[in-house]
Scaffold this motif. Structure first.
Motif, PDB file in Angstrom:
ATOM      1  N   ALA A 195       0.839  -1.185   0.000  1.00 31.89           N
ATOM      2  CA  ALA A 195       0.000   0.000   0.000  1.00 31.89           C
ATOM      3  C   ALA A 195       0.884   1.247   0.000  1.00 31.89           C
ATOM      4  O   ALA A 195       1.138   1.844   1.038  1.00 31.89           O
ATOM      5  N   LYS A 196       1.373   1.590  -1.190  1.00 33.66           N
ATOM      6  CA  LYS A 196       2.173   2.803  -1.313  1.00 33.66           C
ATOM      7  C   LYS A 196       2.055   3.325  -2.733  1.00 33.66           C
ATOM      8  O   LYS A 196       1.663   2.602  -3.634  1.00 33.66           O
ATOM      9  N   GLU A 197       2.393   4.607  -2.898  1.00 28.91           N
ATOM     10  CA  GLU A 197       2.330   5.229  -4.210  1.00 28.91           C
ATOM     11  C   GLU A 197       3.565   6.090  -4.414  1.00 28.91           C
ATOM     12  O   GLU A 197       4.233   6.451  -3.446  1.00 28.91           O
ATOM     13  N   GLN A 198       3.858   6.426  -5.662  1.00 23.66           N
ATOM     14  CA  GLN A 198       5.017   7.261  -5.965  1.00 23.66           C
ATOM     15  C   GLN A 198       4.599   8.709  -6.134  1.00 23.66           C
ATOM     16  O   GLN A 198       3.529   8.994  -6.683  1.00 23.66           O
ATOM     17  N   THR A 199       5.448   9.612  -5.665  1.00 25.78           N
ATOM     18  CA  THR A 199       5.229  11.034  -5.851  1.00 25.78           C
ATOM     19  C   THR A 199       6.579  11.734  -5.927  1.00 25.78           C
ATOM     20  O   THR A 199       7.604  11.146  -5.578  1.00 25.78           O
ATOM     21  N   GLU A 200       6.579  12.965  -6.398  1.00 24.69           N
ATOM     22  CA  GLU A 200       7.827  13.723  -6.463  1.00 24.69           C
ATOM     23  C   GLU A 200       8.152  14.328  -5.102  1.00 24.69           C
ATOM     24  O   GLU A 200       7.262  14.641  -4.320  1.00 24.69           O
ATOM     25  N   VAL A 201       9.435  14.516  -4.853  1.00 21.50           N
ATOM     26  CA  VAL A 201       9.902  15.044  -3.574  1.00 21.50           C
ATOM     27  C   VAL A 201       9.339  16.443  -3.326  1.00 21.50           C
ATOM     28  O   VAL A 201       8.988  16.788  -2.199  1.00 21.50           O
ATOM     29  N   ARG A 202       9.179  17.256  -4.378  1.00 27.00           N
ATOM     30  CA  ARG A 202       8.708  18.633  -4.186  1.00 27.00           C
ATOM     31  C   ARG A 202       7.278  18.702  -3.648  1.00 27.00           C
ATOM     32  O   ARG A 202       6.859  19.709  -3.123  1.00 27.00           O
ATOM     33  N   GLU A 203       6.510  17.608  -3.781  1.00 27.47           N
ATOM     34  CA  GLU A 203       5.130  17.596  -3.314  1.00 27.47           C
ATOM     35  C   GLU A 203       5.001  17.230  -1.832  1.00 27.47           C
ATOM     36  O   GLU A 203       3.909  17.269  -1.286  1.00 27.47           O
ATOM     37  N   LEU A 204       6.108  16.866  -1.197  1.00 26.01           N
ATOM     38  CA  LEU A 204       6.081  16.500   0.221  1.00 26.01           C
ATOM     39  C   LEU A 204       6.155  17.749   1.089  1.00 26.01           C
ATOM     40  O   LEU A 204       6.659  18.787   0.663  1.00 26.01           O
ATOM     41  N   ASP A 205       5.661  17.642   2.309  1.00 25.80           N
ATOM     42  CA  ASP A 205       5.807  18.716   3.281  1.00 25.80           C
ATOM     43  C   ASP A 205       5.798  18.117   4.684  1.00 25.80           C
ATOM     44  O   ASP A 205       5.565  16.930   4.867  1.00 25.80           O
ATOM     45  N   GLU A 206       6.072  18.952   5.683  1.00 30.97           N
ATOM     46  CA  GLU A 206       6.120  18.482   7.065  1.00 30.97           C
ATOM     47  C   GLU A 206       4.765  17.912   7.475  1.00 30.97           C
ATOM     48  O   GLU A 206       3.725  18.463   7.147  1.00 30.97           O
ATOM     49  N   GLY A 207       4.814  16.794   8.195  1.00 29.22           N
ATOM     50  CA  GLY A 207       3.593  16.159   8.655  1.00 29.22           C
ATOM     51  C   GLY A 207       3.089  15.064   7.728  1.00 29.22           C
ATOM     52  O   GLY A 207       2.244  14.271   8.115  1.00 29.22           O
ATOM     53  N   SER A 208       3.605  15.002   6.493  1.00 32.76           N
ATOM     54  CA  SER A 208       3.173  13.930   5.590  1.00 32.76           C
ATOM     55  C   SER A 208       4.089  12.719   5.779  1.00 32.76           C
ATOM     56  O   SER A 208       5.057  12.759   6.526  1.00 32.76           O
ATOM     57  N   TYR A 209       3.772  11.637   5.088  1.00 33.78           N
ATOM     58  CA  TYR A 209       4.521  10.393   5.236  1.00 33.78           C
ATOM     59  C   TYR A 209       5.372  10.122   4.009  1.00 33.78           C
ATOM     60  O   TYR A 209       5.025  10.519   2.901  1.00 33.78           O
ATOM     61  N   VAL A 210       6.504   9.433   4.212  1.00 38.57           N
ATOM     62  CA  VAL A 210       7.391   9.039   3.129  1.00 38.57           C
ATOM     63  C   VAL A 210       8.107   7.747   3.558  1.00 38.57           C
ATOM     64  O   VAL A 210       8.260   7.490   4.747  1.00 38.57           O
ATOM     65  N   MET A 211       8.498   6.938   2.571  1.00 31.39           N
ATOM     66  CA  MET A 211       9.247   5.719   2.868  1.00 31.39           C
ATOM     67  C   MET A 211      10.739   6.056   2.909  1.00 31.39           C
ATOM     68  O   MET A 211      11.286   6.574   1.938  1.00 31.39           O
ATOM     69  N   MET A 212      11.380   5.759   4.035  1.00 30.05           N
ATOM     70  CA  MET A 212      12.826   5.912   4.177  1.00 30.05           C
ATOM     71  C   MET A 212      13.374   4.570   4.656  1.00 30.05           C
ATOM     72  O   MET A 212      12.909   4.058   5.673  1.00 30.05           O
ATOM     73  N   ASP A 213      14.331   4.020   3.938  1.00 25.24           N
ATOM     74  CA  ASP A 213      14.903   2.711   4.272  1.00 25.24           C
ATOM     75  C   ASP A 213      13.811   1.650   4.377  1.00 25.24           C
ATOM     76  O   ASP A 213      13.813   0.829   5.303  1.00 25.24           O
ATOM     77  N   ASP A 214      12.851   1.664   3.476  1.00 22.57           N
ATOM     78  CA  ASP A 214      11.728   0.715   3.440  1.00 22.57           C
ATOM     79  C   ASP A 214      10.894   0.731   4.711  1.00 22.57           C
ATOM     80  O   ASP A 214      10.315  -0.284   5.107  1.00 22.57           O
ATOM     81  N   THR A 215      10.844   1.873   5.381  1.00 20.29           N
ATOM     82  CA  THR A 215      10.056   2.037   6.604  1.00 20.29           C
ATOM     83  C   THR A 215       9.202   3.291   6.466  1.00 20.29           C
ATOM     84  O   THR A 215       9.709   4.334   6.048  1.00 20.29           O
ATOM     85  N   PRO A 216       7.915   3.232   6.815  1.00 23.66           N
ATOM     86  CA  PRO A 216       7.102   4.450   6.757  1.00 23.66           C
ATOM     87  C   PRO A 216       7.533   5.444   7.835  1.00 23.66           C
ATOM     88  O   PRO A 216       7.681   5.078   9.003  1.00 23.66           O
ATOM     89  N   CYS A 217       7.761   6.690   7.424  1.00 25.01           N
ATOM     90  CA  CYS A 217       8.219   7.734   8.345  1.00 25.01           C
ATOM     91  C   CYS A 217       7.343   8.973   8.193  1.00 25.01           C
ATOM     92  O   CYS A 217       6.874   9.279   7.095  1.00 25.01           O
ATOM     93  N   LYS A 218       7.169   9.687   9.291  1.00 25.38           N
ATOM     94  CA  LYS A 218       6.460  10.959   9.266  1.00 25.38           C
ATOM     95  C   LYS A 218       7.516  12.061   9.169  1.00 25.38           C
ATOM     96  O   LYS A 218       8.486  12.070   9.936  1.00 25.38           O
TER      97      LYS A 218
END
Length: 124
Positions: free
Chosen positions: A2-25
């Protein structure tokens, strides 16, 4: 998964991203201006949703990253046994066992909110 791809510029504080195959806030997000020979870079710092470890990521702003789809659900505490909780999901009526967080004060029949991603669960 359950994940999707997006560009880095669309991220902001408080959202989630995968780092080292782990979900991170994301706890901190900053960008550096484009230079003479390169594109703009983004520096992202995050904290693991389920393990609490700090991680960082540095990518060009037009790079693609994976964003986990973390579900926020409601549950009801059925039983408290030491540091374990038996919780019933209020949508599917599935029961499962969770570890009680240190700062949580729960008792049977309490309604709780929890995060779920690929079988991992955490009380909010």
């Amino acid at each position: 998964m359950a994940k999707e791809q997006t560009e880095v510029r669309e991220l902001d504080e408080g959202s989630y991203v995968m780092m080292d195959d782990t979900p991170c806030k994301i706890t901190a997000y900053s960008t550096a201006k484009p230079g003479k020979h390169g594109s703009a870079k983004a520096r992202i710092e995050g904290k693991g949703v389920f393990d609490g470890k700090k991680r960082s990521l540095s990518q060009p702003v037009d790079a693609k990253v994976w964003v986990p789809i973390i579900e926020r659900k409601q549950g009801q505490v059925v039983n408290v046994d030491g540091d374990e909780l038996q919780v019933m999901d209020l949508e599917t009526y599935e029961t499962f066992v969770m570890v009680t967080p240190d700062d949580a004060d729960v008792s049977p029949d309490d309604e709780i909110e929890f995060l779920e991603y690929e079988g991992q669960r955490k009380i909010v």
